[in-house]
Write an enzyme that holds these catalytic residues in place. Structure first.
Site, short mmCIF file in Angstrom:
data_model
loop_
_atom_site.label_atom_id
_atom_site.label_comp_id
_atom_site.label_asym_id
_atom_site.label_seq_id
_atom_site.Cartn_x
_atom_site.Cartn_y
_atom_site.Cartn_z
N ARG A 127 12.68 0.14 7.19
CA ARG A 127 13.15 -0.58 8.42
C ARG A 127 14.70 0.03 7.94
O ARG A 127 14.92 -0.71 7.06
CB ARG A 127 12.77 -1.56 8.55
CG ARG A 127 11.80 -1.95 9.38
CD ARG A 127 11.41 -1.63 10.59
NE ARG A 127 10.71 -1.89 11.11
CZ ARG A 127 8.94 -0.95 11.13
NH1 ARG A 127 9.10 0.76 10.81
NH2 ARG A 127 8.10 -0.01 11.90
N HIS A 132 13.33 8.37 11.95
CA HIS A 132 12.37 7.18 11.83
C HIS A 132 10.71 7.89 12.75
O HIS A 132 10.19 7.64 13.02
CB HIS A 132 12.61 6.27 12.86
CG HIS A 132 11.33 5.13 13.18
ND1 HIS A 132 11.82 3.82 13.28
CD2 HIS A 132 10.20 5.22 11.97
CE1 HIS A 132 11.18 2.90 12.92
NE2 HIS A 132 10.20 3.42 11.81
N GLY A 135 8.54 8.42 9.82
CA GLY A 135 7.93 8.18 8.77
C GLY A 135 6.58 8.37 8.75
O GLY A 135 5.54 8.87 8.14
N GLU A 167 18.86 1.56 15.52
CA GLU A 167 18.61 3.25 15.51
C GLU A 167 18.57 2.56 17.04
O GLU A 167 17.71 1.93 17.22
CB GLU A 167 17.55 3.65 14.18
CG GLU A 167 16.32 3.05 14.16
CD GLU A 167 15.57 3.02 13.60
OE1 GLU A 167 15.64 3.45 12.51
OE2 GLU A 167 14.30 3.23 14.21
N ARG A 185 0.66 -1.03 -0.02
CA ARG A 185 -0.05 -0.82 -0.25
C ARG A 185 1.16 1.18 -0.20
O ARG A 185 0.61 2.40 -0.32
CB ARG A 185 -0.51 0.15 1.49
CG ARG A 185 -2.16 -1.00 1.42
CD ARG A 185 -3.22 -0.82 2.58
NE ARG A 185 -1.88 -0.32 3.49
CZ ARG A 185 -2.11 -2.56 4.28
NH1 ARG A 185 -1.79 -3.71 3.87
NH2 ARG A 185 -0.60 -1.83 5.24
N ILE A 186 1.92 1.22 0.84
CA ILE A 186 2.93 1.99 0.71
C ILE A 186 3.50 2.93 -0.13
O ILE A 186 3.68 3.77 -0.45
CB ILE A 186 3.22 2.60 1.98
CG1 ILE A 186 2.76 2.17 3.54
CG2 ILE A 186 4.64 4.30 2.11
CD1 ILE A 186 3.97 2.42 4.55
C1 GLV Z 1 6.93 2.54 11.80
O1 GLV Z 1 7.59 2.45 11.55
C2 GLV Z 1 5.43 1.35 11.46
O2 GLV Z 1 6.39 0.47 11.58
O3 GLV Z 1 4.64 1.42 11.66
#
Ligand code: GLV
Length: 326
Positions: free
Chosen positions: A239, A286, A288, A268, A157-158
């Site tokens: 990731r 991180h 996102g 991280e 989806r992303i």
């Molecule tokens: C963030 O890193 C997520 O997986 O929602």
């Protein structure tokens, strides 16, 4: 008596209010992870848990929690959960897909544009008072995004949301995924499936959108970086661990690729300090999915998963349905 749950880390009051209507809530109201021993101790008398990606939930975390029935992660990625251990213990696991797609795709684009046009290094230079006057042949000649080739590795989806945004930049969009999208989905993204090697060789901007697992560990290492164009930019908002950071640092140091935009890292937040000396990489912590609206939606969706799981309903985002079949 209400079931008891743990919320392992600071979330939003709206989520706590929703949970408190159904549960007795043990809330670790700090934005820092509980040390593993404390996490295990606070899970011991609970039926449910709302967890964050910084909580490792494995057999040892579960050993002292015989009553636990559901662990609901406030994230789409769930490599912090040992799904096999949860399934063996008969515990439901859930994540928060969907609600963060657009925000995470926006972050990928922010890094892509920043890397292409050297925005962060230029900002630092201006702030340092080094700008003496406008130049035609300046030090900031970047790479064009428009009409370039976007390559997306991992087309869930992303990945598809990243691809759709490329239309405004008149880009060619290529992708590689184990499973090809249906024709209608490809058309909606104007995306063309290519094998991984072609993707790496042709992309001007390579965006990683894979989930992390042993199968995707170091999916981008020295060999893959060597296939990329010397002007290509690598973007990772998926990731840490998907990229071999040591190999990427080496490639950036020797300018074997054009640049990188990274939101996630191996180990991280303890980044390899060699990143800090490089001006051809943009680094973010991180973030996102980090818009207020999206983080709230994630917390509320995780709460809804937990409420469903502990009321005998199937949670909307169950990750291990096979453990409860039949
Ligand atoms: C963030 O890193 C997520 O997986 O929602």
């Amino acid at each position: 008596m209400k079931p008891r749950i743990l919320v392992s880390r600071l979330v939003f009051p709206e989520a706590i209010e929703r949970l408190a209507e159904h549960f007795e809530v043990d809330y670790h109201q700090e934005d820092a992870p509980l040390p593993p021993a404390q996490l295990a101790a606070r899970l011991a008398d609970k039926q449910g848990a709302l967890t964050l990606i910084s909580d490792r939930i494995d057999a040892s975390a579960l050993a002292a929690a015989p009553g636990l029935k559901a662990v609901c992660n406030v994230a789409v990625g769930y490599n912090n959960l040992d799904i096999e251990a949860l399934s063996r213990a008969g515990i439901m696991a859930t994540n928060t897909p969907g609600v963060l797609d657009d925000t995470t795709a926006d972050t990928a684009w922010a890094l892509l544009l920043a890397s292409a046009r050297r925005i962060v290094a230029a900002d630092k230079w201006v702030r340092a008072g080094q700008w003496q006057g406008w130049k035609f042949h300046d030090d900031w000649l970047g790479d064009d995004v428009h009409h370039a080739t976007l390559g997306i590795l991992g087309m869930g989806r992303i990945g598809q949301a990243v691809a759709r945004r490329a239309a405004g930049f008149d880009m060619r969009v290529t992708y590689h995924n184990r499973n090809r999208l249906a024709e209608a989905e490809e058309a909606a993204c104007r995306a063309e499936w290519v094998d991984k090697e072609t993707l790496l060789r042709q992309a001007d901007f390579l965006v990683l959108m894979l989930p992390y697992s042993p199968a995707t560990h170091h999916a981008i290492g020295a060999a893959e970086l060597a296939l990329m164009k010397p002007t290509a930019h690598l973007i990772n908002v998926a990731r840490g661990g998907i990229v071999d950071d040591a190999a990427l640092i080496e490639a950036l140091q020797h300018k074997r690729i054009g640049g990188a935009g990274l939101d996630v890292f191996e180990n991280e937040p303890a980044l390899d300090p060699r990143y800090f000396a490089l001006d051809n990489v943009v680094l973010t912590p991180h973030i996102g999915s980090s818009s207020r609206a999206t983080r709230l939606k994630m917390a509320l969706l995780a709460a809804d998963n937990l409420i469903a799981a502990l009321s005998g309903r199937r949670p909307p985002n169950l990750l291990n349905p096979q453990a409860f079949a039949g």
